[in-house]
Write a protein that holds these residues in place. Sequence first.
Motif, mmCIF file in Angstrom:
data_model
loop_
_atom_site.group_PDB
_atom_site.id
_atom_site.type_symbol
_atom_site.label_atom_id
_atom_site.label_comp_id
_atom_site.label_asym_id
_atom_site.label_seq_id
_atom_site.Cartn_x
_atom_site.Cartn_y
_atom_site.Cartn_z
ATOM 1 N N LYS A 82 -96.254 10.969 80.826
ATOM 2 C CA LYS A 82 -95.513 9.947 79.609
ATOM 3 C C LYS A 82 -94.638 11.017 78.971
ATOM 4 C CE LYS A 82 -98.409 6.539 79.559
ATOM 5 N NZ LYS A 82 -98.028 5.359 80.046
ATOM 6 N N THR B 212 -91.932 9.566 76.808
ATOM 7 C CA THR B 212 -91.908 9.045 75.350
ATOM 8 C C THR B 212 -91.514 9.842 74.374
ATOM 9 O OG1 THR B 212 -94.315 9.806 75.342
ATOM 10 C CG2 THR B 212 -94.061 7.491 76.192
ATOM 11 N N ALA C 162 -100.240 14.502 69.208
ATOM 12 C CA ALA C 162 -100.689 13.181 69.233
ATOM 13 C C ALA C 162 -101.415 13.066 70.680
ATOM 14 C CB ALA C 162 -99.652 12.270 68.972
ATOM 15 N N ILE C 163 -100.820 13.492 71.660
ATOM 16 C CA ILE C 163 -101.417 13.267 73.057
ATOM 17 C C ILE C 163 -102.637 13.855 73.217
ATOM 18 C CG2 ILE C 163 -101.159 13.584 75.396
ATOM 19 C CD1 ILE C 163 -98.257 12.840 75.119
ATOM 20 N N ARG D 222 -104.844 14.722 70.753
ATOM 21 C CA ARG D 222 -105.560 14.141 69.965
ATOM 22 C C ARG D 222 -106.231 12.814 70.766
ATOM 23 N NH1 ARG D 222 -104.123 12.483 64.402
ATOM 24 N NH2 ARG D 222 -103.660 10.775 65.367
ATOM 25 N N TYR D 223 -105.220 12.165 71.448
ATOM 26 C CA TYR D 223 -105.879 10.923 71.861
ATOM 27 C C TYR D 223 -106.878 11.137 73.322
ATOM 28 C CZ TYR D 223 -105.446 6.759 74.812
ATOM 29 O OH TYR D 223 -105.591 5.456 75.683
ATOM 30 N N ARG D 224 -106.341 12.175 73.915
ATOM 31 C CA ARG D 224 -107.160 12.715 75.085
ATOM 32 C C ARG D 224 -108.683 13.189 74.724
ATOM 33 N NH1 ARG D 224 -106.726 9.637 78.037
ATOM 34 N NH2 ARG D 224 -104.959 9.540 79.491
ATOM 35 N N GLU E 149 -109.671 9.666 65.502
ATOM 36 C CA GLU E 149 -108.842 8.973 65.710
ATOM 37 C C GLU E 149 -107.815 8.685 64.570
ATOM 38 O OE1 GLU E 149 -108.091 5.684 69.172
ATOM 39 O OE2 GLU E 149 -109.506 4.945 67.657
ATOM 40 N N ALA F 51 -95.814 3.183 70.224
ATOM 41 C CA ALA F 51 -95.836 3.434 71.757
ATOM 42 C C ALA F 51 -95.518 4.863 72.107
ATOM 43 C CB ALA F 51 -95.041 2.334 72.311
ATOM 44 N N ALA G 213 -96.781 5.120 75.230
ATOM 45 C CA ALA G 213 -98.033 5.970 75.349
ATOM 46 C C ALA G 213 -98.812 5.850 73.886
ATOM 47 C CB ALA G 213 -97.791 7.401 75.381
ATOM 48 N N PRO G 214 -99.323 4.796 73.664
ATOM 49 C CA PRO G 214 -99.825 4.433 72.487
ATOM 50 C C PRO G 214 -101.175 5.202 72.138
ATOM 51 C CG PRO G 214 -100.257 2.603 73.750
ATOM 52 C CD PRO G 214 -99.353 3.305 74.546
ATOM 53 N N VAL G 215 -101.271 5.853 71.079
ATOM 54 C CA VAL G 215 -102.324 6.751 70.644
ATOM 55 C C VAL G 215 -103.308 6.381 69.656
ATOM 56 C CG1 VAL G 215 -101.267 8.986 71.374
ATOM 57 C CG2 VAL G 215 -101.026 8.063 69.135
ATOM 58 N N ILE H 46 -104.999 2.855 69.869
ATOM 59 C CA ILE H 46 -104.988 1.812 70.600
ATOM 60 C C ILE H 46 -105.619 0.484 69.760
ATOM 61 C CG2 ILE H 46 -106.419 0.692 72.604
ATOM 62 C CD1 ILE H 46 -104.619 2.830 73.461
ATOM 63 N N GLU H 47 -106.443 0.695 68.978
ATOM 64 C CA GLU H 47 -107.156 -0.656 68.136
ATOM 65 C C GLU H 47 -106.097 -1.208 67.213
ATOM 66 O OE1 GLU H 47 -110.515 0.308 66.472
ATOM 67 O OE2 GLU H 47 -111.713 0.790 68.126
ATOM 68 N N ILE I 113 -103.964 -1.618 77.211
ATOM 69 C CA ILE I 113 -102.889 -0.707 77.079
ATOM 70 C C ILE I 113 -103.650 0.992 77.259
ATOM 71 C CG2 ILE I 113 -101.377 -2.025 75.839
ATOM 72 C CD1 ILE I 113 -102.678 -0.910 73.276
ATOM 73 N N ARG I 114 -104.857 0.928 77.225
ATOM 74 C CA ARG I 114 -105.456 2.269 77.520
ATOM 75 C C ARG I 114 -105.006 3.010 78.716
ATOM 76 N NH1 ARG I 114 -109.773 3.328 74.004
ATOM 77 N NH2 ARG I 114 -110.379 1.150 73.760
ATOM 78 N N TRP I 115 -104.661 4.258 78.470
ATOM 79 C CA TRP I 115 -103.798 5.178 79.676
ATOM 80 C C TRP I 115 -104.781 6.534 79.592
ATOM 81 C CZ3 TRP I 115 -101.272 9.618 77.532
ATOM 82 C CH2 TRP I 115 -101.369 9.528 76.232
#
Lengths: 176, 217
Positions: A61, A64, A77-78, A80-82, A173, B85, B157-159, B161-162, B215-217
């Motif tokens: 990504k 982005t 942010a990436i 935390r998402y992971r 999240e 995104a 890369a949306p972080v 999702i909801e 959209i989950r990645w």
Amino acid sequence: MVADEPTFARLMAATQNGDKAAGNVLLSEAGVWLERYFRRRVPPHQIDDLVQEVLIAFYTKRGTWDPARPFLPWLAAIARYRWVDHLRKVYKHDSQELMDDDAAQDSEEEVVLARVSLDRLFGQLPEKQAEVIEMVKIGGLSIREAAEKTGQSESLVKVNIHRGLKKMATLVEKAE
Amino acid sequence: MEKYNNRADLIAAMTEDLTPVRRVKRSDGIALIAFTTVVAAVASIAVFEWWSGLLTGEASGYFLITHGLLLILGAASTASLVSGALPRVGARATAPMWGAAMLATLPIGAVLSLLSGHESHASSGLNDPVAFMCTTASLSAGALVGIASVLWLRRGAPVSIERSGWLTGLAAGSLGTLAYGITCPLDTFSHVGLWHVAPVAISAVIGRLVVPPLIRW
């Protein structure tokens, strides 16, 4: 020493343009930064896997990142998402416990820090949910054993684990 | 990408494959969603015909206010959706929430108006004969916007999702209803206040349920 924000941003801009040398340095430095980031968030034996996952996501990504914006919040942010994704996966599979045996071989301080972070999350859950998550997912008790210990029915234990884990993932999240 | 036992090997492999990448820009996302809204409007006009009352001054104030609010909510949710995104931490825009709250005053007002018995138009309230058509046509137009939004989110890369799911539903519902709305000649308060707002709520719920797995990645 971990690179600072301007260095990261410069390396990232070059990486987006396909500069392999910059990309190599950036990925290595990002790996070190991520290791620190996760040190307080997951048990030590899970850190390397998580860092690799984030590096792959980072690489995939990389388009982005906006050069007009700071780099580290983007990376955080990436990460935390992971991390949230990782928490979901870990908690989903009974075979994967948060505190495996090999955790004992890592430094006591790191284990304690990982627990501190989890304990803070537990603190925000209703007591009944935190109690059964701790017994089943960390302590390794079966659903039946947890039901006997807490006086909750087996179905209620399952529901409380499910709801508690969902709330924990949401809390992580939403945390800015 | 396969998992490596050693982080250095992973980094070496990624470095080897490194190529220049096209940046994902906010302006691209906004342009994509705006273009899709125009396509949805043109498609609605092709199917239902343009309502000339919009330009001749025949349209009621309720009609103009409702569609103005739909435009504002559509713009606010599109802006948040597009930004979402691109990974970042920090304060989140609350404009879509306030926009939705403003729009929600319309159905409340429409129901109060109906209860007070002031509305005697044939196409009023729950017995509205075209309610179903307005709702489904708006949702169909919104589906186009929703598809474009999902394509954009998958590129990024949306972080959250909801949240992205809700925003997709809000943007699709408001812009889809706006795109269809310009062909609808019914401009009573109870009609636009109920049936040009309901698709937004329905779409938001659909977005929340359907979009996250996509959209989950």
